[in-house]
Design a protein around this motif. Structure first.
Motif, PDB file in Angstrom:
ATOM      1  N   LYS A 157       5.169  -0.162  -2.584  1.00 44.53           N
ATOM      2  CA  LYS A 157       4.850  -1.519  -3.033  1.00 44.53           C
ATOM      3  C   LYS A 157       5.851  -2.485  -2.429  1.00 44.53           C
ATOM      4  O   LYS A 157       6.981  -2.118  -2.111  1.00 44.53           O
ATOM      5  CB  LYS A 157       4.938  -1.623  -4.560  1.00 44.53           C
ATOM      6  N   ASP A 158       5.413  -3.727  -2.286  1.00 47.92           N
ATOM      7  CA  ASP A 158       6.269  -4.812  -1.799  1.00 47.92           C
ATOM      8  C   ASP A 158       6.868  -4.533  -0.420  1.00 47.92           C
ATOM      9  O   ASP A 158       8.018  -4.854  -0.152  1.00 47.92           O
ATOM     10  CB  ASP A 158       7.400  -5.111  -2.801  1.00 47.92           C
ATOM     11  N   LEU A 183       3.960  -8.182   1.811  1.00 49.58           N
ATOM     12  CA  LEU A 183       4.484  -9.486   1.407  1.00 49.58           C
ATOM     13  C   LEU A 183       3.986 -10.598   2.331  1.00 49.58           C
ATOM     14  O   LEU A 183       3.696 -11.711   1.874  1.00 49.58           O
ATOM     15  CB  LEU A 183       6.013  -9.466   1.367  1.00 49.58           C
ATOM     16  N   ARG A 218       0.425 -11.302   1.211  1.00 53.42           N
ATOM     17  CA  ARG A 218       0.418 -11.952  -0.093  1.00 53.42           C
ATOM     18  C   ARG A 218       0.851 -13.405  -0.005  1.00 53.42           C
ATOM     19  O   ARG A 218       0.203 -14.284  -0.589  1.00 53.42           O
ATOM     20  CB  ARG A 218       1.343 -11.195  -1.054  1.00 53.42           C
ATOM     21  N   ASP A 260      -3.577  -2.757  -2.931  1.00 51.42           N
ATOM     22  CA  ASP A 260      -2.452  -3.674  -2.845  1.00 51.42           C
ATOM     23  C   ASP A 260      -2.801  -5.033  -3.436  1.00 51.42           C
ATOM     24  O   ASP A 260      -1.994  -5.624  -4.154  1.00 51.42           O
ATOM     25  CB  ASP A 260      -2.000  -3.824  -1.385  1.00 51.42           C
TER      26      ASP A 260
END
Length: 134
Positions: free
Chosen positions: A7-8, A13, A16, A38
């Motif tokens: 994640k992340d 990122l 997003r 995601d």
């Protein structure tokens, strides 16, 4: 391997932040859906996976290289990832979700803007006219 994040990640990122700047709102890693996508867009009935080229065996990509040591171990591990991806995508489609995959290599500086614009176009297109990014 303990430092490999699921994640992340930087590619995630980037996607997003771009989508949020363009007014899209989403949920992250929804555990009730197969594969914990995601990004989940409930109103659009669409999920986005941001895949790393190595971990998900991006065929024909220069960033997917078969390791020289412990080759059998790595190919089994990556093969399981690919099998899980296919199974999860088919489950999501059966549940009525659109599945979009964005690859890490598509987010490199030279192709980033074109990829993200195509993603926004994909998200705003009607579901029946959508072309899946794979």
């Amino acid at each position: 391997m303990s430092r490999i994040r699921s994640k992340d990640t930087k590619p995630e990122l980037l996607v997003r932040q771009y989508l949020h700047r363009h007014g899209f709102r989403y949920r992250l890693h929804t555990a009730t859906l197969p594969g914990k996508p995601d990004l989940v867009f409930p109103k659009l009935c669409t999920v986005v996976f941001v895949h790393g080229c190595f971990w998900h065996c991006h065929e024909g990509c220069r960033y997917f290289v078969v390791p020289k040591t412990r080759t059998d171990f790595w190919m089994n591990k990556i093969g399981r990832n690919v099998a899980n991806d296919l199974r999860q995508q088919s489950e999501l489609v059966a549940l009525g979700w659109r599945v979009i995959t964005v690859w890490e290599c598509e987010l490199k500086p030279l192709t980033r803007e074109a990829t993200l614009v195509a993603l926004v176009n994909e998200l705003t297109s009607p579901p029946e006219a959508a072309q899946f990014v794979n």
